[in-house]
Design a protein around this motif. Structure first.
Motif, PDB file in Angstrom:
ATOM      1  N   LEU A  33      43.598  34.308  39.319  1.00 12.40           N
ATOM      2  CA  LEU A  33      42.672  33.190  39.498  1.00 12.40           C
ATOM      3  C   LEU A  33      43.155  32.276  40.614  1.00 12.40           C
ATOM      4  CD1 LEU A  33      41.920  32.216  35.784  1.00 12.40           C
ATOM      5  CD2 LEU A  33      40.357  33.314  37.373  1.00 12.40           C
ATOM      6  N   ASP A  34      44.450  31.976  40.597  1.00 12.65           N
ATOM      7  CA  ASP A  34      45.024  31.121  41.638  1.00 12.65           C
ATOM      8  C   ASP A  34      44.935  31.782  43.012  1.00 12.65           C
ATOM      9  OD1 ASP A  34      45.648  29.247  39.724  1.00 12.65           O
ATOM     10  OD2 ASP A  34      47.703  29.972  39.445  1.00 12.65           O
ATOM     11  N   GLU A  35      45.197  33.088  43.053  1.00 14.48           N
ATOM     12  CA  GLU A  35      45.187  33.801  44.323  1.00 14.48           C
ATOM     13  C   GLU A  35      43.788  33.887  44.919  1.00 14.48           C
ATOM     14  OE1 GLU A  35      47.049  37.562  43.772  1.00 14.48           O
ATOM     15  OE2 GLU A  35      49.045  36.711  43.462  1.00 14.48           O
ATOM     16  N   LEU A  36      42.779  34.074  44.053  1.00 17.44           N
ATOM     17  CA  LEU A  36      41.405  34.128  44.556  1.00 17.44           C
ATOM     18  C   LEU A  36      40.973  32.777  45.089  1.00 17.44           C
ATOM     19  CD1 LEU A  36      39.194  36.371  42.233  1.00 17.44           C
ATOM     20  CD2 LEU A  36      39.543  36.564  44.691  1.00 17.44           C
ATOM     21  N   GLY A  37      41.395  31.729  44.403  1.00 15.82           N
ATOM     22  CA  GLY A  37      41.077  30.387  44.882  1.00 15.82           C
ATOM     23  C   GLY A  37      41.713  30.139  46.234  1.00 15.82           C
ATOM     24  N   SER A  38      42.961  30.571  46.402  1.00 16.28           N
ATOM     25  CA  SER A  38      43.662  30.419  47.668  1.00 16.28           C
ATOM     26  C   SER A  38      42.994  31.254  48.753  1.00 16.28           C
ATOM     27  CB  SER A  38      45.123  30.859  47.514  1.00 16.28           C
ATOM     28  OG  SER A  38      45.797  30.833  48.752  1.00 16.28           O
ATOM     29  N   TYR A  39      42.530  32.432  48.397  1.00 13.06           N
ATOM     30  CA  TYR A  39      41.851  33.295  49.369  1.00 13.06           C
ATOM     31  C   TYR A  39      40.595  32.616  49.908  1.00 13.06           C
ATOM     32  CZ  TYR A  39      38.654  36.847  51.076  1.00 13.06           C
ATOM     33  OH  TYR A  39      37.749  37.541  51.839  1.00 13.06           O
ATOM     34  N   ILE A  40      39.804  32.017  49.031  1.00 12.55           N
ATOM     35  CA  ILE A  40      38.587  31.341  49.472  1.00 12.55           C
ATOM     36  C   ILE A  40      38.920  30.176  50.389  1.00 12.55           C
ATOM     37  CG2 ILE A  40      36.649  29.917  48.710  1.00 12.55           C
ATOM     38  CD1 ILE A  40      36.395  31.716  46.277  1.00 12.55           C
ATOM     39  N   GLN A  41      39.951  29.427  50.053  1.00 14.41           N
ATOM     40  CA  GLN A  41      40.285  28.229  50.824  1.00 14.41           C
ATOM     41  C   GLN A  41      40.901  28.546  52.183  1.00 14.41           C
ATOM     42  OE1 GLN A  41      39.355  25.189  50.068  1.00 14.41           O
ATOM     43  NE2 GLN A  41      38.421  25.915  48.174  1.00 14.41           N
ATOM     44  N   ASN A  42      41.851  29.481  52.220  1.00 17.38           N
ATOM     45  CA  ASN A  42      42.559  29.704  53.490  1.00 17.38           C
ATOM     46  C   ASN A  42      42.828  31.156  53.843  1.00 17.38           C
ATOM     47  OD1 ASN A  42      44.845  30.465  51.905  1.00 17.38           O
ATOM     48  ND2 ASN A  42      45.352  28.306  51.641  1.00 17.38           N
ATOM     49  N   GLY A  43      42.282  32.073  53.058  1.00 16.82           N
ATOM     50  CA  GLY A  43      42.471  33.493  53.356  1.00 16.82           C
ATOM     51  C   GLY A  43      43.653  34.098  52.625  1.00 16.82           C
ATOM     52  N   ILE A  96      33.621  33.370  50.789  1.00 14.75           N
ATOM     53  CA  ILE A  96      32.836  33.145  49.574  1.00 14.75           C
ATOM     54  C   ILE A  96      31.923  34.342  49.346  1.00 14.75           C
ATOM     55  CG2 ILE A  96      31.022  31.728  48.522  1.00 14.75           C
ATOM     56  CD1 ILE A  96      32.202  29.317  50.003  1.00 14.75           C
ATOM     57  N   PHE A  97      31.319  34.827  50.428  1.00 17.42           N
ATOM     58  CA  PHE A  97      30.445  35.998  50.323  1.00 17.42           C
ATOM     59  C   PHE A  97      31.230  37.198  49.805  1.00 17.42           C
ATOM     60  CE2 PHE A  97      27.923  39.588  51.607  1.00 17.42           C
ATOM     61  CZ  PHE A  97      26.609  39.147  51.547  1.00 17.42           C
ATOM     62  N   THR A  98      32.456  37.362  50.284  1.00 18.02           N
ATOM     63  CA  THR A  98      33.309  38.469  49.857  1.00 18.02           C
ATOM     64  C   THR A  98      33.511  38.461  48.345  1.00 18.02           C
ATOM     65  OG1 THR A  98      34.513  38.525  51.957  1.00 18.02           O
ATOM     66  CG2 THR A  98      35.630  39.461  50.043  1.00 18.02           C
ATOM     67  N   VAL A  99      33.833  37.292  47.805  1.00 18.89           N
ATOM     68  CA  VAL A  99      34.067  37.184  46.372  1.00 18.89           C
ATOM     69  C   VAL A  99      32.763  37.407  45.594  1.00 18.89           C
ATOM     70  CG1 VAL A  99      34.802  35.644  44.516  1.00 18.89           C
ATOM     71  CG2 VAL A  99      36.062  35.697  46.651  1.00 18.89           C
ATOM     72  N   LYS A 100      31.649  36.944  46.169  1.00 25.50           N
ATOM     73  CA  LYS A 100      30.358  37.152  45.523  1.00 25.50           C
ATOM     74  C   LYS A 100      29.990  38.639  45.472  1.00 25.50           C
ATOM     75  CE  LYS A 100      29.180  33.051  44.261  1.00 25.50           C
ATOM     76  NZ  LYS A 100      28.995  32.733  42.823  1.00 25.50           N
ATOM     77  N   VAL A 101      30.414  39.396  46.482  1.00 26.41           N
ATOM     78  CA  VAL A 101      30.185  40.838  46.462  1.00 26.41           C
ATOM     79  C   VAL A 101      30.947  41.455  45.295  1.00 26.41           C
ATOM     80  CG1 VAL A 101      30.615  43.018  47.675  1.00 26.41           C
ATOM     81  CG2 VAL A 101      29.682  41.071  48.922  1.00 26.41           C
ATOM     82  N   MET A 102      32.192  41.007  45.109  1.00 29.45           N
ATOM     83  CA  MET A 102      32.973  41.495  43.965  1.00 29.45           C
ATOM     84  C   MET A 102      32.297  41.140  42.653  1.00 29.45           C
ATOM     85  SD  MET A 102      37.033  41.002  44.699  1.00 29.45           S
ATOM     86  CE  MET A 102      37.360  41.640  43.067  1.00 29.45           C
ATOM     87  N   GLN A 103      31.763  39.910  42.592  1.00 37.75           N
ATOM     88  CA  GLN A 103      31.087  39.455  41.386  1.00 37.75           C
ATOM     89  C   GLN A 103      29.857  40.311  41.122  1.00 37.75           C
ATOM     90  OE1 GLN A 103      29.924  35.348  41.517  1.00 37.75           O
ATOM     91  NE2 GLN A 103      29.246  35.297  39.392  1.00 37.75           N
ATOM     92  N   PHE A 104      29.106  40.620  42.175  1.00 41.18           N
ATOM     93  CA  PHE A 104      27.912  41.454  42.036  1.00 41.18           C
ATOM     94  C   PHE A 104      28.284  42.830  41.495  1.00 41.18           C
ATOM     95  CE2 PHE A 104      24.936  44.638  43.517  1.00 41.18           C
ATOM     96  CZ  PHE A 104      23.700  44.059  43.287  1.00 41.18           C
ATOM     97  N   ALA A 105      29.336  43.421  42.056  1.00 43.23           N
ATOM     98  CA  ALA A 105      29.727  44.774  41.675  1.00 43.23           C
ATOM     99  C   ALA A 105      30.125  44.877  40.214  1.00 43.23           C
ATOM    100  CB  ALA A 105      30.880  45.242  42.563  1.00 43.23           C
ATOM    101  N   SER A 106      30.652  43.793  39.653  1.00 41.61           N
ATOM    102  CA  SER A 106      31.166  43.848  38.280  1.00 41.61           C
ATOM    103  C   SER A 106      30.253  43.165  37.260  1.00 41.61           C
ATOM    104  CB  SER A 106      32.555  43.210  38.226  1.00 41.61           C
ATOM    105  OG  SER A 106      32.507  41.868  38.670  1.00 41.61           O
TER     106      SER A 106
END
Length: 281
Positions: A66-76, A173-183
């Protein structure tokens, strides 16, 4: 949302008719997503029970994700990919089809490159699942972040094939939404499409609604939760040493199949809609 493509309507790469035909193919795929597999329905039922017997270190790993995904959205973070590899692949794919080294590239070249990357990601995930599955529950904790990383990497690279740059925060954000869509289930998939403005008549650009999207940053929490739930008792088999090698390989391959397919379709739809808008503009 920032777009890496600069093609105009003076010399269109595809005709409006070709683009609409491609869009119809994606619409058919979207309808098929509404038919949730019976396996997936069942797989979600026993997770509450499984959750109670899941070791503490697995729960801690989920919290770390959860922390890593949040960091990914904020700064990659550690998951941000460089575009050089994809750029080289696009050039090679274009030359193989008789095109030039430089873009903008036809949709067919983008599709071919994205398909190659999907196959590479699936093979890597299969090997990863077999390796971590061999050790059963003791190596399962390493498998979860590994597949998450492979998924994010694959989505970003496929996005680059279609001209979308993951260094842009809204693209992450789009990247994470794609993951959300897939699952997600049927309702979840519809919600994601709506959030991404990829329904009929939309242009696939979420920049105008960025504040709303960021306010729903819980989406990345949902990704990990759904991601965990969907694997429920499928992953239970991977907890068995040696035998888990086969289940781990299969599960990881299936996970990357779903993620890369969703990425190809959603990014492809955005590119098609963008080109139609340019031509009919």
């Amino acid at each position: 949302m920032q777009d890496r493509e600069t093609d105009g309507s003076r010399n269109p790469l595809e005709t409006p008719e070709m683009l609409r035909a491609a869009l119809a193919e994606i619409a058919k795929w979207e309808k098929e997503q509404n038919k949730l597999m019976i396996w997936d329905r069942i797989a979600r039922l026993p997770f509450k029970l499984l959750d109670k017997v899941t070791p503490k270190f697995i729960h801690e790993k989920i919290g770390q994700l959860l922390d890593e995904l949040g960091s990914y959205i904020q700064n990659g973070g550690n998951y941000l990919v460089a575009g050089r590899k994809v750029g080289k692949l696009m050039e090679e794919t274009s030359r193989a089809s008789g095109g030039t080294d430089n873009g903008p590239y036809p949709l067919a070249v983008m599709d071919a490159a994205a398909q190659k990357l999907s196959e590479t990601s699936r093979n890597a995930a299969t090997a990863q699942g077999a390796t971590t599955g061999f050790g059963g529950i003791f190596t399962l904790a390493a498998d979860i972040p590994a597949v998450l990383g492979l998924s994010l990497k694959a989505i970003q690279e496929i996005g680059l094939c279609y001209g979308y740059d993951p260094t842009d925060k809204t693209e992450r954000i789009f990247t994470v939404k794609v993951m959300q869509f897939a699952s997600s289930d049927i309702v979840g998939k519809r919600t994601v499409l709506k959030e991404l403005n990829l329904q009929a008549g939309g242009d696939g650009n979420i920049a105008a609604g960025t504040n709303e999207t960021v306010s729903r940053i819980q989406g990345w929490r949902e990704v990990v939760t759904v991601y965990r739930d969907n694997w429920g008792w499928k992953k239970l088999f991977q907890m068995v040493p040696v035998a888990g090698m086969f289940f781990g390989a299969y599960n990881n391959r299936k996970a990357l199949d779903e993620v890369t397919e969703a990425a190809r379709m959603l990014y492809r739809k955005r590119r098609i809609m963008a080109r139609l808008q340019e031509l009919e503009g």
